[in-house]
Design a protein around this motif. Structure first.
Motif, PDB file in Angstrom:
ATOM      1  N   ARG A 100       0.831  -1.215   0.000  1.00  0.00           N
ATOM      2  CA  ARG A 100       0.000   0.000   0.000  1.00  0.00           C
ATOM      3  C   ARG A 100       0.861   1.259   0.000  1.00  0.00           C
ATOM      4  NH1 ARG A 100      -3.956  -0.124   4.669  1.00  0.00           N
ATOM      5  NH2 ARG A 100      -2.232  -1.144   5.688  1.00  0.00           N
ATOM      6  N   LEU A 101       1.949   1.252   0.737  1.00  0.00           N
ATOM      7  CA  LEU A 101       2.840   2.410   0.765  1.00  0.00           C
ATOM      8  C   LEU A 101       3.497   2.618  -0.597  1.00  0.00           C
ATOM      9  CD1 LEU A 101       4.129   4.659   2.456  1.00  0.00           C
ATOM     10  CD2 LEU A 101       5.929   3.042   3.076  1.00  0.00           C
ATOM     11  N   LEU A 102       3.967   1.542  -1.217  1.00  0.00           N
ATOM     12  CA  LEU A 102       4.626   1.660  -2.524  1.00  0.00           C
ATOM     13  C   LEU A 102       3.661   2.133  -3.608  1.00  0.00           C
ATOM     14  CD1 LEU A 102       7.011  -1.418  -2.534  1.00  0.00           C
ATOM     15  CD2 LEU A 102       7.608   1.000  -2.246  1.00  0.00           C
ATOM     16  N   LYS A 103       2.382   1.771  -3.498  1.00  0.00           N
ATOM     17  CA  LYS A 103       1.394   2.226  -4.481  1.00  0.00           C
ATOM     18  C   LYS A 103       1.287   3.744  -4.500  1.00  0.00           C
ATOM     19  CE  LYS A 103      -1.805  -1.477  -5.348  1.00  0.00           C
ATOM     20  NZ  LYS A 103      -3.200  -1.895  -5.275  1.00  0.00           N
ATOM     21  N   GLU A 104       1.502   4.373  -3.375  1.00  0.00           N
ATOM     22  CA  GLU A 104       1.410   5.835  -3.311  1.00  0.00           C
ATOM     23  C   GLU A 104       2.548   6.511  -4.073  1.00  0.00           C
ATOM     24  OE1 GLU A 104      -1.206   7.300  -2.276  1.00  0.00           O
ATOM     25  OE2 GLU A 104      -2.098   5.511  -1.382  1.00  0.00           O
TER      26      GLU A 104
ATOM     27  N   GLY B 261      11.271  15.628  -2.960  1.00  0.00           N
ATOM     28  CA  GLY B 261      10.600  15.979  -1.710  1.00  0.00           C
ATOM     29  C   GLY B 261       9.088  16.014  -1.870  1.00  0.00           C
ATOM     30  N   VAL B 262       8.623  16.550  -2.990  1.00  0.00           N
ATOM     31  CA  VAL B 262       7.180  16.584  -3.266  1.00  0.00           C
ATOM     32  C   VAL B 262       6.641  15.165  -3.383  1.00  0.00           C
ATOM     33  CG1 VAL B 262       5.456  17.195  -5.015  1.00  0.00           C
ATOM     34  CG2 VAL B 262       7.180  18.865  -4.323  1.00  0.00           C
ATOM     35  N   ILE B 263       7.382  14.298  -4.058  1.00  0.00           N
ATOM     36  CA  ILE B 263       6.950  12.902  -4.204  1.00  0.00           C
ATOM     37  C   ILE B 263       6.840  12.248  -2.825  1.00  0.00           C
ATOM     38  CG2 ILE B 263       7.599  10.613  -5.059  1.00  0.00           C
ATOM     39  CD1 ILE B 263       9.026  12.070  -7.393  1.00  0.00           C
TER      40      ILE B 263
ATOM     41  N   ASN C 185       3.901  13.877  -0.767  1.00  0.00           N
ATOM     42  CA  ASN C 185       2.618  13.473  -1.336  1.00  0.00           C
ATOM     43  C   ASN C 185       2.322  12.005  -1.034  1.00  0.00           C
ATOM     44  OD1 ASN C 185       0.237  13.856  -3.109  1.00  0.00           O
ATOM     45  ND2 ASN C 185       1.335  12.397  -4.404  1.00  0.00           N
ATOM     46  N   GLY C 186       3.300  11.149  -1.220  1.00  0.00           N
ATOM     47  CA  GLY C 186       3.107   9.719  -0.974  1.00  0.00           C
ATOM     48  C   GLY C 186       2.781   9.424   0.478  1.00  0.00           C
ATOM     49  N   LEU C 187       3.527  10.030   1.390  1.00  0.00           N
ATOM     50  CA  LEU C 187       3.285   9.791   2.814  1.00  0.00           C
ATOM     51  C   LEU C 187       1.941  10.363   3.263  1.00  0.00           C
ATOM     52  CD1 LEU C 187       6.838  10.378   4.324  1.00  0.00           C
ATOM     53  CD2 LEU C 187       5.647   8.198   3.945  1.00  0.00           C
ATOM     54  N   PHE C 188       1.631  11.555   2.795  1.00  0.00           N
ATOM     55  CA  PHE C 188       0.344  12.166   3.157  1.00  0.00           C
ATOM     56  C   PHE C 188      -0.826  11.326   2.637  1.00  0.00           C
ATOM     57  CE2 PHE C 188      -3.185  15.084   2.278  1.00  0.00           C
ATOM     58  CZ  PHE C 188      -3.402  15.568   3.564  1.00  0.00           C
TER      59      PHE C 188
END
Length: 186
Positions: A50-54, A91-93, A96-99
């Motif tokens: 699920r984390l990698l999908k972001e 940094g944006v990636i 965005n992914g973590l959020f």
């Protein structure tokens, strides 16, 4: 059909129901047609997947490409600040992914909490009699009896009108008289 704009009799007609509720046969037919009235559990994927999908959805892939191009530009023509731009895009990636992951995680937790708050049984009219049945067995057109502690008629109609999964099957509500002797109404 907006249930607030019509009389209860018109709702009964629209849903092919009545004050007496549905017959058992009609309820079984509607259950087969519409399915169970429940919040479906989402098949779980591992935390890592699920984390990698972001970080691999379309928007993220475009950002990865932009970061890569910035680093290639810095490599071909150093000193232009393209490496700084590449790090900013990375940094944006990351943000965005973590959020996005945290939002999805919180939504799953809220859905699980909601599932735990929902009643498992209710009382509805079938064949003109009040019967206890699982909430998953409610279908469009069922007339449900609410205890005084339950949501009000108007709130229940609001949920039905919005089509929320856990009450979309309920067509009309009847509230049981409280100790103060209120009349039953639909």
């Amino acid at each position: 059909m907006n249930p607030h704009r019509h009389a209860i009799e018109k709702l009964y007609a629209h849903l092919h129901s009545s004050e007496q509720g549905l017959t058992q046969a009609e309820a079984a037919h509607r259950l087969a047609r519409y399915g169970a009235n429940q919040i479906e559990k989402i098949t779980g994927q591992s935390f890592i997947v699920r984390l990698l999908k972001e970080f691999t959805h379309f928007f993220a892939l475009i950002l990865w490409l932009a970061a890569g191009l910035a680093f290639v530009a810095e490599w071909k023509d150093p000193g232009q600040g393209m490496a700084m731009l590449g790090y900013a895009v990375l940094g944006v990636i990351l943000i965005n992914g973590l959020f996005s992951f945290l939002q999805e995680y919180r939504a799953e937790k809220a859905l699980a909490a909601l599932r735990n708050l929902l009643p498992h049984h209710t009382t509805a009219f079938r064949d003109g009699r009040a019967v206890q049945l699982p909430v998953a067995g409610l279908v469009p057109g069922d007339v449900v009896l609410l205890s005084p502690a339950c949501a009000s008629f108007d709130q229940f109609r609001d949920f039905e009108a919005r089509g929320d999964a856990f009450v979309a099957a309920v067509a009309a509500i009847e509230s049981q008289p409280s100790d103060e002797g209120e009349a039953r109404h639909a």
